[in-house]
Design a protein around this motif. Structure first.
Motif, PDB file in Angstrom:
ATOM      1  N   ARG A   1     -92.865  24.464   6.266  1.00  0.00           N
ATOM      2  CA  ARG A   1     -93.479  23.931   7.485  1.00  0.00           C
ATOM      3  C   ARG A   1     -92.965  24.615   8.737  1.00  0.00           C
ATOM      4  O   ARG A   1     -93.523  24.457   9.806  1.00  0.00           O
ATOM      5  CB  ARG A   1     -93.243  22.429   7.593  1.00  0.00           C
ATOM      6  N   LEU A   2     -91.872  25.346   8.596  1.00  0.00           N
ATOM      7  CA  LEU A   2     -91.342  26.089   9.736  1.00  0.00           C
ATOM      8  C   LEU A   2     -92.064  27.428   9.827  1.00  0.00           C
ATOM      9  O   LEU A   2     -92.418  28.022   8.813  1.00  0.00           O
ATOM     10  CB  LEU A   2     -89.840  26.333   9.555  1.00  0.00           C
ATOM     11  N   SER A   3     -92.241  27.904  11.034  1.00  0.00           N
ATOM     12  CA  SER A   3     -92.860  29.215  11.185  1.00  0.00           C
ATOM     13  C   SER A   3     -91.915  30.286  10.658  1.00  0.00           C
ATOM     14  O   SER A   3     -90.704  30.071  10.554  1.00  0.00           O
ATOM     15  CB  SER A   3     -93.184  29.493  12.658  1.00  0.00           C
ATOM     16  N   PHE A   4     -92.469  31.440  10.339  1.00  0.00           N
ATOM     17  CA  PHE A   4     -91.653  32.523   9.816  1.00  0.00           C
ATOM     18  C   PHE A   4     -90.571  32.911  10.820  1.00  0.00           C
ATOM     19  O   PHE A   4     -89.416  33.118  10.454  1.00  0.00           O
ATOM     20  CB  PHE A   4     -92.519  33.736   9.462  1.00  0.00           C
ATOM     21  N   GLY A   5     -90.924  32.985  12.093  1.00  0.00           N
ATOM     22  CA  GLY A   5     -89.957  33.341  13.133  1.00  0.00           C
ATOM     23  C   GLY A   5     -88.826  32.332  13.221  1.00  0.00           C
ATOM     24  O   GLY A   5     -87.656  32.714  13.382  1.00  0.00           O
ATOM     25  N   THR A   6     -89.148  31.055  13.117  1.00  0.00           N
ATOM     26  CA  THR A   6     -88.135  30.010  13.159  1.00  0.00           C
ATOM     27  C   THR A   6     -87.213  30.103  11.957  1.00  0.00           C
ATOM     28  O   THR A   6     -85.988  29.983  12.087  1.00  0.00           O
ATOM     29  CB  THR A   6     -88.797  28.621  13.207  1.00  0.00           C
ATOM     30  N   ARG A   7     -87.790  30.340  10.781  1.00  0.00           N
ATOM     31  CA  ARG A   7     -86.963  30.467   9.578  1.00  0.00           C
ATOM     32  C   ARG A   7     -86.022  31.660   9.681  1.00  0.00           C
ATOM     33  O   ARG A   7     -84.852  31.552   9.333  1.00  0.00           O
ATOM     34  CB  ARG A   7     -87.835  30.598   8.327  1.00  0.00           C
ATOM     35  N   VAL A   8     -86.513  32.794  10.174  1.00  0.00           N
ATOM     36  CA  VAL A   8     -85.674  33.988  10.317  1.00  0.00           C
ATOM     37  C   VAL A   8     -84.582  33.740  11.354  1.00  0.00           C
ATOM     38  O   VAL A   8     -83.419  34.124  11.160  1.00  0.00           O
ATOM     39  CB  VAL A   8     -86.525  35.225  10.674  1.00  0.00           C
ATOM     40  N   ARG A   9     -84.923  33.072  12.438  1.00  0.00           N
ATOM     41  CA  ARG A   9     -83.954  32.769  13.490  1.00  0.00           C
ATOM     42  C   ARG A   9     -82.824  31.897  12.943  1.00  0.00           C
ATOM     43  O   ARG A   9     -81.646  32.177  13.159  1.00  0.00           O
ATOM     44  CB  ARG A   9     -84.668  32.064  14.658  1.00  0.00           C
ATOM     45  N   TRP A  10     -83.171  30.819  12.213  1.00  0.00           N
ATOM     46  CA  TRP A  10     -82.155  29.935  11.663  1.00  0.00           C
ATOM     47  C   TRP A  10     -81.366  30.603  10.545  1.00  0.00           C
ATOM     48  O   TRP A  10     -80.172  30.339  10.376  1.00  0.00           O
ATOM     49  CB  TRP A  10     -82.766  28.608  11.198  1.00  0.00           C
ATOM     50  N   PHE A  11     -82.020  31.471   9.789  1.00  0.00           N
ATOM     51  CA  PHE A  11     -81.287  32.262   8.801  1.00  0.00           C
ATOM     52  C   PHE A  11     -80.205  33.074   9.498  1.00  0.00           C
ATOM     53  O   PHE A  11     -79.047  33.073   9.080  1.00  0.00           O
ATOM     54  CB  PHE A  11     -82.238  33.190   8.037  1.00  0.00           C
ATOM     55  N   ALA A  12     -80.584  33.785  10.567  1.00  0.00           N
ATOM     56  CA  ALA A  12     -79.639  34.640  11.294  1.00  0.00           C
ATOM     57  C   ALA A  12     -78.509  33.813  11.890  1.00  0.00           C
ATOM     58  O   ALA A  12     -77.336  34.209  11.820  1.00  0.00           O
ATOM     59  CB  ALA A  12     -80.367  35.434  12.377  1.00  0.00           C
TER      60      ALA A  12
END
Length: 118
Positions: free
Chosen positions: A7-18
């Motif tokens: 449900r999270l956008s790809f950008g949000t997922r990458v940001r939280w991953f980082a």
């Protein structure tokens, strides 16, 4: 929302991953630096363990927690997963409750690293 990463956008997922991955690295480095302080073994064990947990959590944002748990507990990864979780717990037990804290904690941290890379 964290429980369903899809449900999270790809950008949000990458940001939280980082964020989680960098936090994990910082905690691990900080823990290693604190090891050299007098009685810094407790801080080392806690920060190093938190760093590994944060690094592990970071991939939840890319894969999603359920997919990651399924992957972690697949038969070919089961021993490594159980070993890693066991060494996370044993590291903390070594510094808070057992004698010979330094030797056991460092050994369990090395085993945490090996289990995670396995």
């Amino acid at each position: 929302k964290v429980l369903d990463a899809s449900r999270l956008s790809f950008g949000t997922r990458v940001r939280w991953f980082a964020i989680c991955f960098v936090a994990g690295i910082v905690c691990s480095i900080l823990g290693t630096a604190l090891l050299w302080l007098p009685k810094g073994i407790k801080l080392f064990a806690v920060f190093y363990t938190l760093g590994n947990i944060a690094a592990l959590a970071s991939t939840c944002f890319l894969m999603g927690p359920l997919k990651q748990l399924k992957a972690m507990f697949e038969p070919e990864r089961l021993i490594a997963t159980v070993a890693m979780l066991l060494f996370l717990i044993l590291t903390l037990c070594a510094v808070f409750w057992w004698n010979k804290k330094v030797y056991l904690a460092v050994l369990f941290c090395i085993l945490q690293f090996l289990a995670m890379t396995w």
